[in-house]
Scaffold this motif. Structure first.
Motif, PDB file in Angstrom:
ATOM      1  N   HIS A 147     -46.387  27.441 -62.903  1.00  0.00           N
ATOM      2  CA  HIS A 147     -46.718  28.232 -61.724  1.00  0.00           C
ATOM      3  C   HIS A 147     -45.786  27.968 -60.545  1.00  0.00           C
ATOM      4  N   THR A 148     -44.898  26.997 -60.682  1.00  0.00           N
ATOM      5  CA  THR A 148     -43.876  26.785 -59.657  1.00  0.00           C
ATOM      6  C   THR A 148     -42.492  27.166 -60.176  1.00  0.00           C
ATOM      7  N   LYS A 149     -42.490  27.849 -61.338  1.00  0.00           N
ATOM      8  CA  LYS A 149     -41.251  28.375 -61.920  1.00  0.00           C
ATOM      9  C   LYS A 149     -40.222  27.273 -62.180  1.00  0.00           C
ATOM     10  N   ASN A 150     -40.689  26.193 -62.772  1.00  0.00           N
ATOM     11  CA  ASN A 150     -39.820  25.090 -63.184  1.00  0.00           C
ATOM     12  C   ASN A 150     -39.786  24.991 -64.700  1.00  0.00           C
ATOM     13  N   HIS A 151     -38.714  24.404 -65.192  1.00  0.00           N
ATOM     14  CA  HIS A 151     -38.588  24.175 -66.637  1.00  0.00           C
ATOM     15  C   HIS A 151     -39.717  23.267 -67.093  1.00  0.00           C
ATOM     16  N   ARG A 152     -40.444  23.657 -68.146  1.00  0.00           N
ATOM     17  CA  ARG A 152     -41.632  22.896 -68.531  1.00  0.00           C
ATOM     18  C   ARG A 152     -41.628  22.462 -70.003  1.00  0.00           C
ATOM     19  N   THR A 153     -40.469  22.365 -70.606  1.00  0.00           N
ATOM     20  CA  THR A 153     -40.395  21.847 -71.981  1.00  0.00           C
ATOM     21  C   THR A 153     -39.809  20.444 -71.946  1.00  0.00           C
ATOM     22  N   GLY A 154     -40.075  19.711 -72.995  1.00  0.00           N
ATOM     23  CA  GLY A 154     -39.546  18.358 -73.075  1.00  0.00           C
ATOM     24  C   GLY A 154     -40.642  17.324 -73.037  1.00  0.00           C
ATOM     25  N   ALA A 155     -40.234  16.060 -72.982  1.00  0.00           N
ATOM     26  CA  ALA A 155     -41.175  14.943 -72.978  1.00  0.00           C
ATOM     27  C   ALA A 155     -41.881  14.849 -71.626  1.00  0.00           C
ATOM     28  N   LYS A 156     -42.921  14.019 -71.587  1.00  0.00           N
ATOM     29  CA  LYS A 156     -43.722  13.925 -70.372  1.00  0.00           C
ATOM     30  C   LYS A 156     -42.920  13.385 -69.195  1.00  0.00           C
ATOM     31  N   ASP A 157     -42.016  12.422 -69.428  1.00  0.00           N
ATOM     32  CA  ASP A 157     -41.254  11.867 -68.305  1.00  0.00           C
ATOM     33  C   ASP A 157     -40.355  12.919 -67.659  1.00  0.00           C
ATOM     34  N   ARG A 158     -39.910  13.870 -68.459  1.00  0.00           N
ATOM     35  CA  ARG A 158     -39.079  14.957 -67.924  1.00  0.00           C
ATOM     36  C   ARG A 158     -39.922  15.917 -67.074  1.00  0.00           C
TER      37      ARG A 158
END
Length: 221
Positions: free
Chosen positions: A192-203
């Motif tokens: 909802h803030t238009k950020n990349h959201r794939t990858g591990a949790k730390d990312r």
């Protein structure tokens, strides 16, 4: 003569009336004259369509705006007001609810908005190049707080709303407790803030910290 009159009288007779023809049922219209299946008569008024409200989502989708869950949150999901707006509105302390996992006591704690934000902002500026777009360990696994009720150490964690739109993002951010969120909750914020959201949790956690920093002060980082 009398015989001729008799013959004439007998020969002149009224004709019998012809029987009237029986009424015939109306013939069905010829297929050639039938209207097409989707034919709409010209005289039938078409329904009037209401103009779409730009603030409302199409049917089947979630509404764009929501009731602000906190005084420091906006009506958009995963969005908070800027630092300047909050201070001008007299909002200087941010509160949230926590719970002890041992005595199960619940209470509210507060963070100073400006002081806590400056602390996190200074850390990010000093370590931005070393983090490599990954959250450090103390963000990923925040140390639990000490309980004010049972006096046990490191046993208090924030209460995070099950409904994502009601998560107290600013409180978790100022308390270095965003790492207590699940990966799914962090992805919700990034979505909802238009950020990349794939990858591990730390990312994803790193992007969540940066996203909240920029919402508070988009010129600071």
């Amino acid at each position: 003569m009398e015989d001729e009159r008799l013959v004439l009288t007998l020969s002149i007779r009224r004709p019998k009336p012809e029987p009237e023809p029986e009424p015939q049922p109306p013939r069905p219209p010829s297929p050639k004259n039938l209207p097409p299946p989707n034919h709409v008569p010209n005289h039938v008024p078409r329904p009037i369509r209401n103009r779409a409200n730009p603030r409302q989502a199409p049917r089947g989708l979630k509404p764009i705006e929501i009731p602000a869950p906190f005084d420091w949150a906006t009506t958009r999901r995963a969005s908070i007001h800027s630092l300047q707006y909050l201070l001008s509105a007299g909002i200087k302390r941010i509160s949230g609810e926590v719970q002890c996992k041992r005595c199960e006591g619940r209470y509210v704690i507060e963070y100073d908005l400006k002081t806590s934000f400056m602390e996190i902002g200074s850390f990010i500026r000093a370590n931005h190049g070393l983090m490599h777009d990954r959250a450090p360990k103390h963000w990923l696994s925040p140390t639990p707080l000490d309980c004010r009720i049972c006096r046990q150490s490191q046993c208090v964690k924030p209460i995070i709303a099950l409904k994502k739109q009601k998560i107290n993002w600013l409180f978790l951010f100022l308390g270095h407790m965003l790492g207590c969120c699940t990966l799914e909750q962090l992805k919700y914020f990034c979505k909802h803030t238009k950020n990349h959201r794939t990858g591990a949790k730390d990312r994803v956690l790193y992007l969540t910290y940066l996203g909240l920093c920029k919402q508070l002060d988009h010129t600071g980082l």
